[in-house]
Design a protein around this motif. Structure first.
Motif, PDB file in Angstrom:
ATOM      1  N   GLU A 198      -9.670  13.644  -6.629  1.00 28.70           N
ATOM      2  CA  GLU A 198      -9.905  13.276  -5.239  1.00 28.70           C
ATOM      3  C   GLU A 198      -9.868  11.762  -5.056  1.00 28.70           C
ATOM      4  O   GLU A 198      -9.231  11.244  -4.142  1.00 28.70           O
ATOM      5  CB  GLU A 198     -11.256  13.823  -4.760  1.00 28.70           C
ATOM      6  CG  GLU A 198     -11.297  15.336  -4.648  1.00 28.70           C
ATOM      7  CD  GLU A 198     -12.625  15.826  -4.101  1.00 28.70           C
ATOM      8  OE1 GLU A 198     -13.319  15.044  -3.411  1.00 28.70           O
ATOM      9  OE2 GLU A 198     -12.989  16.986  -4.370  1.00 28.70           O
TER      10      GLU A 198
ATOM     11  N   GLU B   6     -14.957  16.755 -13.251  1.00 29.45           N
ATOM     12  CA  GLU B   6     -14.213  15.491 -13.222  1.00 29.45           C
ATOM     13  C   GLU B   6     -14.696  14.529 -14.292  1.00 29.45           C
ATOM     14  O   GLU B   6     -13.892  13.805 -14.897  1.00 29.45           O
ATOM     15  CB  GLU B   6     -14.331  14.832 -11.844  1.00 29.45           C
ATOM     16  CG  GLU B   6     -13.553  15.525 -10.742  1.00 29.45           C
ATOM     17  CD  GLU B   6     -14.329  16.645 -10.068  1.00 29.45           C
ATOM     18  OE1 GLU B   6     -13.864  17.141  -9.026  1.00 29.45           O
ATOM     19  OE2 GLU B   6     -15.407  17.031 -10.580  1.00 29.45           O
TER      20      GLU B   6
ATOM     21  N   TYR C 242      -4.611   9.740  -7.366  1.00 27.55           N
ATOM     22  CA  TYR C 242      -5.739  10.091  -6.496  1.00 27.55           C
ATOM     23  C   TYR C 242      -5.242  10.358  -5.077  1.00 27.55           C
ATOM     24  O   TYR C 242      -4.335   9.685  -4.586  1.00 27.55           O
ATOM     25  CB  TYR C 242      -6.772   8.958  -6.491  1.00 27.55           C
ATOM     26  CG  TYR C 242      -7.199   8.541  -7.881  1.00 27.55           C
ATOM     27  CD1 TYR C 242      -8.145   9.284  -8.582  1.00 27.55           C
ATOM     28  CD2 TYR C 242      -6.611   7.448  -8.509  1.00 27.55           C
ATOM     29  CE1 TYR C 242      -8.515   8.922  -9.869  1.00 27.55           C
ATOM     30  CE2 TYR C 242      -6.983   7.074  -9.804  1.00 27.55           C
ATOM     31  CZ  TYR C 242      -7.927   7.821 -10.475  1.00 27.55           C
ATOM     32  OH  TYR C 242      -8.277   7.470 -11.764  1.00 27.55           O
TER      33      TYR C 242
ATOM     34  N   TRP D 105      -3.981  16.612   1.900  1.00 27.39           N
ATOM     35  CA  TRP D 105      -3.671  16.959   0.508  1.00 27.39           C
ATOM     36  C   TRP D 105      -2.508  17.943   0.439  1.00 27.39           C
ATOM     37  O   TRP D 105      -1.651  17.838  -0.453  1.00 27.39           O
ATOM     38  CB  TRP D 105      -4.906  17.542  -0.172  1.00 27.39           C
ATOM     39  CG  TRP D 105      -6.056  16.583  -0.276  1.00 27.39           C
ATOM     40  CD1 TRP D 105      -6.068  15.260   0.087  1.00 27.39           C
ATOM     41  CD2 TRP D 105      -7.363  16.883  -0.757  1.00 27.39           C
ATOM     42  NE1 TRP D 105      -7.311  14.722  -0.142  1.00 27.39           N
ATOM     43  CE2 TRP D 105      -8.121  15.693  -0.655  1.00 27.39           C
ATOM     44  CE3 TRP D 105      -7.968  18.029  -1.248  1.00 27.39           C
ATOM     45  CZ2 TRP D 105      -9.459  15.626  -1.049  1.00 27.39           C
ATOM     46  CZ3 TRP D 105      -9.303  17.971  -1.640  1.00 27.39           C
ATOM     47  CH2 TRP D 105     -10.037  16.767  -1.541  1.00 27.39           C
TER      48      TRP D 105
ATOM     49  N   VAL E 232      -9.616  19.171  -7.699  1.00 24.33           N
ATOM     50  CA  VAL E 232     -10.362  18.788  -6.499  1.00 24.33           C
ATOM     51  C   VAL E 232     -11.489  19.787  -6.268  1.00 24.33           C
ATOM     52  O   VAL E 232     -11.465  20.902  -6.774  1.00 24.33           O
ATOM     53  CB  VAL E 232      -9.450  18.710  -5.257  1.00 24.33           C
ATOM     54  CG1 VAL E 232      -8.418  17.604  -5.410  1.00 24.33           C
ATOM     55  CG2 VAL E 232      -8.767  20.052  -4.990  1.00 24.33           C
TER      56      VAL E 232
ATOM     57  N   HIS F 116     -12.541  23.080  -1.203  1.00 26.92           N
ATOM     58  CA  HIS F 116     -11.340  22.718  -0.453  1.00 26.92           C
ATOM     59  C   HIS F 116     -10.212  23.735  -0.575  1.00 26.92           C
ATOM     60  O   HIS F 116      -9.230  23.642   0.163  1.00 26.92           O
ATOM     61  CB  HIS F 116     -10.810  21.359  -0.938  1.00 26.92           C
ATOM     62  CG  HIS F 116     -11.665  20.214  -0.548  1.00 26.92           C
ATOM     63  ND1 HIS F 116     -11.604  19.627   0.699  1.00 26.92           N
ATOM     64  CD2 HIS F 116     -12.629  19.545  -1.231  1.00 26.92           C
ATOM     65  CE1 HIS F 116     -12.479  18.637   0.762  1.00 26.92           C
ATOM     66  NE2 HIS F 116     -13.116  18.575  -0.390  1.00 26.92           N
TER      67      HIS F 116
END
Length: 291
Positions: A70, A153, A169, A248, A266, A270
């Motif tokens: 992200e 992450e 990113y 995205w 991510v 989402h």
């Protein structure tokens, strides 16, 4: 929908680590003649010891030339600038206190809850509501035994860096902080009030979330992560989820015009649902294998 869920993307409770077997988190695959793109929904903060690295996920990750996150929040080189940005947007204007912005019930909850996470009502008074929500939410997570360093992450970023993969990113640190710092004050306040009202129920809700993530149950992830926010804070949902998903999806569609193998990691909230990244890609005629 509390900001705590948004921060974490999901947590895992002790009971979920003791003798439980999971199907594994979901992984999606998009391909054309010269591109392979893997999409993986993450949990930003986990209890140490959570075993989520299935063979399928790590094979895809290891094959990737480029790994997308992200934002570069796990890059040590960004830490100082990120801290400065947070502090530049964290404080109320002179003469404005946190207690003057929230209702009496919420302030009473804050004064009662803050000592449990090593804070106090007095220490929180100068903070804007969005920052107070983050401080209380992350504090709750940590004292409950969870560790930001154990998130997905936090695990994948150093692996990608050490392997010499290209790191990319969707957003800058400035943009991520801006999603919260640029909220209208009434939206910030409502988010804090909802978060404080949810703290008693949080363990069960977060258990539901991480169980659904670990089992690849996208409908349940969407329900836990997004349903309440859609209904009770649509402005927040639009900024934090919908508009970012649209951007995205645009970028992923553009990636297909290039070549190589890309792994995208991510937040799990989402990806599912009609407004999720996967549905948006499929609506554009892109074939996405996976749930």
């Amino acid at each position: 929908m509390s900001l705590m869920k948004t921060i974490g993307g999901g947590l895992v409770a002790t009971a979920l680590l003791a003798g439980s077997a999971f199907a594994g988190p979901s992984l999606w695959h998009i391909e054309d003649e010269d591109s392979d793109i893997y999409v993986f929904g993450t949990v930003h903060i986990l209890r140490p010891g959570m075993d989520w690295q299935t063979d399928e996920i790590m094979t895809a990750f290891n094959a990737a030339d480029t790994v997308y996150f992200e934002a570069p929040v796990n890059d040590p080189a960004e830490a100082a600038a990120m801290q400065q940005l947070v502090m530049a947007n964290a404080l109320n204007p002179a003469g404005t206190t946190l207690s003057s912005l929230v209702n009496e019930d919420t302030w009473a909850r804050i004064e009662s809850f803050a000592p449990q996470v090593g804070a106090s009502g007095a220490a929180l008074e100068p903070l804007r509501p969005w920052m107070a929500t983050i401080q209380l939410g992350v504090g709750f997570i940590i004292v409950s035994g969870y560790d930001p360093a154990s998130g997905v992450e936090s695990t994948l970023w150093p692996l990608a860096s050490e392997a010499g993969k290209t790191l990319a990113y969707f957003e800058t640190v400035e943009e991520q902080i801006g999603f919260f710092a640029n909220m209208p004050q009434d939206v910030e306040v409502r988010l804090l009030e909802q978060t404080m009202a949810e703290f008693e129920a949080a363990p069960e809700q977060l258990d539901d979330l991480v169980t659904s993530w670990a089992n690849g149950d996208q409908a349940e992830i969407d329900r836990v992560m997004n349903d309440e926010m859609r209904a009770e804070a649509p402005e927040v949902h639009d900024v934090i989820i919908v508009q970012r998903n649209l951007r995205w999806a645009d970028e992923i569609e553009t990636m297909l015009e290039g070549s190589g193998t890309t792994f995208i990691a991510v937040g799990s909230g989402h990806l599912p649902g009609e407004e999720g990244v996967i549905a948006l890609l499929r609506e554009r005629g892109i074939e996405v294998s996976g749930p």
